[in-house]
Structure formats: structure tokens, C-alpha cells
Design a protein around this motif. Structure first.
Motif, short mmCIF file in Angstrom:
data_model
loop_
_atom_site.label_atom_id
_atom_site.label_comp_id
_atom_site.label_asym_id
_atom_site.label_seq_id
_atom_site.Cartn_x
_atom_site.Cartn_y
_atom_site.Cartn_z
N TRP A 126 0.85 -1.20 0.00
CA TRP A 126 0.00 0.00 0.00
C TRP A 126 0.88 1.25 0.00
O TRP A 126 0.64 2.19 -0.75
N GLU A 127 1.90 1.24 0.86
CA GLU A 127 2.78 2.41 0.95
C GLU A 127 3.52 2.64 -0.36
O GLU A 127 3.73 3.79 -0.78
N PRO A 164 -6.10 4.10 5.61
CA PRO A 164 -5.28 3.02 5.02
C PRO A 164 -5.05 1.85 5.98
O PRO A 164 -4.98 0.69 5.54
N VAL A 197 -6.08 -1.90 4.88
CA VAL A 197 -5.07 -2.96 4.81
C VAL A 197 -5.44 -4.11 5.74
O VAL A 197 -5.32 -5.29 5.38
N THR A 208 -6.20 -7.94 -3.51
CA THR A 208 -5.72 -8.32 -2.17
C THR A 208 -4.73 -9.47 -2.17
O THR A 208 -3.93 -9.59 -1.24
N PRO A 219 -0.66 -7.05 -4.40
CA PRO A 219 0.40 -6.75 -3.42
C PRO A 219 1.70 -7.49 -3.69
O PRO A 219 2.79 -6.92 -3.56
#
Length: 563
Positions: free
Chosen positions: A107-108, A140, A144, A301, A305
Motif C-alpha cells: 500500500w505504501e 489506510p 489494509v 488483495t 500486493p
């Protein structure tokens, strides 16, 4: 009875003693006034109440999100005629096999903006203005955590939906009931306990998770109970950290107690003597939109990632394609022009030592917890006569499930962080990691072994008794081989949990005992994104391979009959 006494003694040392030590450390003379500081001092707002509010917010958001996504995907896989259901079902179980910080780092890598300096994420590098609310803090973190824990709800609700026989739905349709009425009056009530269980489990996990709020919340001072107690203990304020640990244990225990109370007696009987497969819903024009929605969810998901993490490890410039690609962060020697001269992770002796420690820790905990769980389950099912003995073993084997990982680590520091008589302090040793891991893994190992033993008829051992076989011989020659498949499957999942877990070990690890999970957290905190993501890819690979092995093991047919 000597075996029962031995199991109780070991569980008392690993479970009861650390918790008692945790409470004692908040009540001794050195901790005078700590509870007042936590609950009613000018510090309490920042020390307890705001982190507690944030933790409950994380739990509520994670519980709702995970339940909605998990239930939707379970319905698609079990009750719909959407194509590709089997693949969707496999992918829906993958996120929980990944470390939670793997999804956070992905995500980051995509959504990080320039608010805190450093290298922005891929979207910012492409000129997209990413708002702070998507980069840092509550939103976030909840998203997550939801992406990580919806697999729990999916598994639980899927099992419940398989129990809703098609004959019930067909009977309702014959009476003229609409699909909406069938769903709300038959299907939903039948799976309500599963929905509630999935929600409460995801809620408890969201409240106690450390890795995700630490990575996405701490940079903007978004504190939860787990990050606050970690900060307190890490900075030497141990007494307040221990007090916060007890609060976190109580919150998690209350959540699980509420779940057990709410689901007790609520299960509707849907399985009858006549076998009946679930009745699939004909989705008609919605078939392909549902397929696209479900596929997008599992892709985002479970697949994206991994792709983001792998790609980010070969980018010369963090989260930017403009600098080209390189294998330096995997295989490179020290180069002062890249990452402050740090080597690639596969050439770094500290990382390789951490890899070795991580695998050894996973194996040691899997063996220790598996053996203790098997012996405890054997005592309860085969040996014990006084109900109090069996209840004591069952209770002590269940208690660690109520304790969040960070709090468990704090409890072991409180007990083993100082010498006890002739025994030296274990803090900073590999032994304390193994002991804490075994203690935290006992609930799963015990339940797995108990289920496996339940499939082995007691008549086999009774027949061996008539031949004069001793207890150890009966256990070693009859019981252990017959339950080995189930125990081994449980051991593999314990191994996976230890390899990817950060919360339990973050307080216990020192430079003398590096682990991959804590190195990932340190690299990410210090801005070495490629190194952090590369180590995360290694952890995820180990976890996914072991999970697939465990699944194949559980799906394999037994080699012999126990009837």
C-alpha cells in the motif's frame, strides 16, 4: 497422572506465570502509581484513551469490512453460478497467509505521498496528488487490515453456507417465496453465528495488530494500544507498558467472550440425515458483473500486493520507473551510491542470519507446540478422569488465544527479563523467542491434536492394553502414527504463523537474535524500502509455500482406516 501433572506444569510456566508476572510488575514498589497514570492522570489521554479509541475504531472497521468482503466472496464461491469459483476460492484464502505488513508495504509503495518527505509512492511519482487520508492514518490502516483478515470470514462463512442444504431453499421456493425472502429468512439466519464469529475474530485481530498501524499510523502519530505499549517498553517505561498490555488483554478477552456468548445456542440446524448439496443461485445478467467484482477483489488483495512488492525490489529509484531496474537490492555488493552502501539482502550476512533464525524459530516452535498440544489433547481424551484436570488443561491451552502478540511479548519480558534464582535472564536469547512462540501457539496445536485424536477409536488402545502394551508404547506405536497427519498439518500452520508474525517478537528480538519480520519493520521505518520489500517477499514466499503444503496435506486421503 504423571503425564497430566507434567502438561499442567509446563502450561503453568508458559501461560499462567507470564501473565501473573505481568500483573505483579505493575503492582510492585517500582511501579507505584502506574495505574493512576494510565487511567486518570494528565498523561492518560495520550497514553490510554486516545490509543484505545483508535484501537476500537480499527477493530470495528476491520470487523465490518472483513465480514462484508468475506461473506460476499463465500456466497459467490458456494451458492452462485459465477464462473471461476474454484480459483476465486483459492485466491480468497491467500491474504491471510501473507504477513500483514506485506500488504501495508505494498500500500505504501503505491499510495505514499510527500507529506513526510522521503520517496513518494508510484501514484505520486506519476503526478497523481494522493490525499493524506489515503496515505497515512486510520483509513489506510483499516483498509489494509480488512484486506488481510477478510480471509478469516471467508473460510468461516463458506463452511456455514455449505451446510445450508438445497432442500431448504427449494422448499421455500415452492411456497412462492422470492429470492430476497429466501435469503433474508433462511440463508442469513442459518449463517448468522458464522457471520458474527467472523466479525468478532476480525475485530479482535484488528484491535491487537501491531505491524500495520506501526507502518501506516506511527509516522503521523496515529497511536493504537499495541503501538503505544511497544513505544513505552522500548523507551524504558516498562511499568506503563505492562499496564497497557493488561488493558489490551482485557479488551481482546471481552471481545471473544462477547462472541462466545452471542453465538452460544444460536446455530440453526441445517444438516439432516439426507445429504443435500447447496442450491446454486442462477445470477443471469449479473453473472459476469459478479465475476468481475469478485475477481477484482481477490486480485487486488492476493495478487497485486505480491506484484507491487516484487517489482519495487528491482527499481533502482524507490517507487519510480524513471531510474531503471537493478538486481542490486537482492544480489548487489556494497555501493556507496545506492542505499547508503547497503548490500543486497541475499549478500547481507545479517539478513542471512535472520533468515536462518526465522526458519529455526518456526521449526522449533512448530515441534514444541505440536508436542505439547498433542500430549495435552491425549491427556484430556485418553487418560484424565477427574474433570477438573481436563478443564485446567483446556483452559490454560485456550488462554493464549485471548492475548495479543505484543502483550504476550511484554509478559515474557516481565517474567524472564530478569534472573529467577539460579536461572539467568533470558531476554536477548533465542530461548525466550522459542518459549514465547510455543506458548502463543498452544491453542491452535491443542485444538488440532484434539480433533485428530477424536478420529481415532479408543478401541485400538484398549486392544493394545489386553496384549500388555505399556502406555508410552501404545502412544508411540498406535496413537502417534495415526494422528501424525493432522498434527503435522497443524505444525505447518504454526510454522507459517511464526515466520510471518511481528507482533509477538517485536519486543523480544535484539541485535543478537535478528529475525526477518523485525528486519523488515526496521528497514521500512528507516526508509530502505527496497530492502524491506525484498525481505517481505522472502517471508511471503516461505509462508505461501508452507500454506500450500499444509492444504495438500489436509486434502490428502489418509493411508489407513481407524474404524
Amino acid at each position: 497422572m504423571w503425564l497430566a501433572a507434567g502438561v499442567i506444569a509446563v502450561l503453568a510456566v508458559l501461560v499462567a506465570a507470564p501473565l501473573a508476572g505481568l500483573v505483579a510488575r505493575t503492582l510492585d514498589s517500582d511501579a507505584d502509581g502506574v495505574w493512576a497514570d494510565v487511567f486518570s492522570s494528565p498523561l492518560s489521554a495520550n497514553l490510554l484513551w486516545q490509543p484505545l479509541t483508535n484501537s476500537l475504531l480499527m477493530g470495528l472497521g476491520t470487523g465490518i469490512g472483513a465480514t462484508v468482503l468475506g461473506a460476499f466472496l463465500a456466497w459467490v464461491v458456494v451458492l452462485s453460478d459465477v464462473p471461476g469459483r474454484r480459483v476465486i476460492g483459492v485466491l480468497a484464502a491467500v491474504p491471510f497467509a501473507l504477513p500483514s505488513f506485506a500488504i501495508a508495504l505494498a500500500w505504501e509503495s503505491v499510495f505514499r505521498n510527500d507529506r513526510l518527505g522521503g520517496t513518494p509512492g508510484l501514484l505520486s511519482a506519476l503526478g497523481v496528488a494522493v490525499p493524506d487520508v489515503l496515505s497515512w492514518g486510520a483509513v489506510p490502516t483499516v483498509l489494509v487490515l480488512t484486506a488481510h483478515y477478510y480471509s478469516l470470514s471467508f473460510v468461516i462463512v463458506s463452511a456455514a453456507l455449505w451446510g445450508v442444504g438445497g432442500d431448504l431453499v427449494a422448499a421455500a421456493e415452492l411456497t412462492g417465496a422470492s429470492r430476497l425472502r429466501v435469503a433474508t429468512r433462511i440463508v442469513l439466519p442459518a449463517i448468522a453465528p458464522a457471520l458474527l464469529s467472523g466479525f468478532l475474530l476480525a475485530f479482535a485481530e484488528g484491535v491487537s495488530n501491531f505491524a500495520v498501524p506501526a507502518l501506516l499510523g506511527l509516522p503521523v502519530r496515529f497511536q493504537t494500544l499495541s503501538t503505544r505499549l511497544y513505544g513505552a517498553i522500548a523507551t524504558g517505561d516498562a511499568a506503563r507498558g505492562y499496564a497497557l498490555s493488561i488493558v489490551l488483554v482485557v479488551v481482546a478477552g471481552m471481545v471473544l467472550w462477547a462472541g462466545n456468548r452471542a453465538t452460544r445456542g444460536r446455530s440453526f440446524e441445517t444438516i439432516t440425515g439426507k445429504a443435500s448439496r447447496p442450491r446454486r443461485v442462477v445470477t443471469g445478467a449479473w453473472r459476469w458483473p459478479l465475476f468481475c467484482t469478485a475477481s477484482l477483489l481477490v486480485a487486488v488483495t492476493a495478487i497485486v500486493p505480491g506484484i507491487v512488492l516484487v517489482v519495487s525490489t528491482v527499481l533502482r529509484r524507490t517507487n519510480s520507473f524513471s531510474g531503471g531496474f537493478t538486481w542490486h537490492y537482492w544480489l548487489g555488493e556494497s555501493d556507496s551510491s545506492i542505499a547508503q552502501g547497503m548490500r543486497g539482502v541475499l549478500r547481507d550476512p545479517v539478513v542471512l542470519s535472520a533468515l536462518q533464525n526465522t526458519v529455526l524459530l518456526g521449526l522449533a516452535v512448530a515441534v514444541g507446540a505440536g508436542l505439547l498440544g498433542l500430549l495435552g489433547a491425549y491427556v484430556v481424551r485418553r487418560i484424565v478422569r477427574p474433570p477438573l484436570v481436563g478443564a485446567t488443561i483446556g483452559f490454560l491451552s485456550y488462554v493464549p488465544f485471548l492475548i495479543p502478540g505484543v502483550a504476550f511479548g511484554a509478559a515474557f519480558i516481565a517474567l524472564f527479563g530478569a534472573p529467577i534464582g539460579p536461572l539467568p535472564s533470558l531476554y536477548g536469547t533465542f530461548a525466550i523467542l522459542v518459549l514465547a512462540g510455543v506458548a502463543a501457539s498452544v491453542p491452535f496445536a491443542f485444538q488440532t491434536s484434539r480433533a485428530a485424536l477424536g478420529q481415532v477409536s479408543g478401541e485400538l488402545e484398549e486392544a493394545a492394553v489386553l496384549t500388555g502394551a505399556s502406555g508410552p508404547r501404545r502412544f508411540g506405536r498406535i496413537t502417534a502414527p495415526l494422528v501424525s497427519r493432522g498434527v503435522l498439518g497443524g505444525g505447518v500452520l504454526v510454522f507459517v504463523t511464526m515466520v510471518r508474525d511481528l507482533s509477538l517478537v517485536v519486543l523480544l528480538v535484539t541485535p543478537a537474535t535478528p529475525l526477518l519480520a523485525t528486519m523488515t519493520y526496521r528497514f521500512a521505518s528507516e526508509g530502505f524500502t527496497q530492502h524491506a520489500n525484498a525481505i517481505t517477499v522472502v517471508i511471503a514466499t516461505i509462508s505461501v509455500v508452507a500454506t500450500i503444503f499444509a492444504r495438500r496435506l489436509s486434502d490428502a486421503r489418509p493411508t489407513g482406516s481407524t474404524s
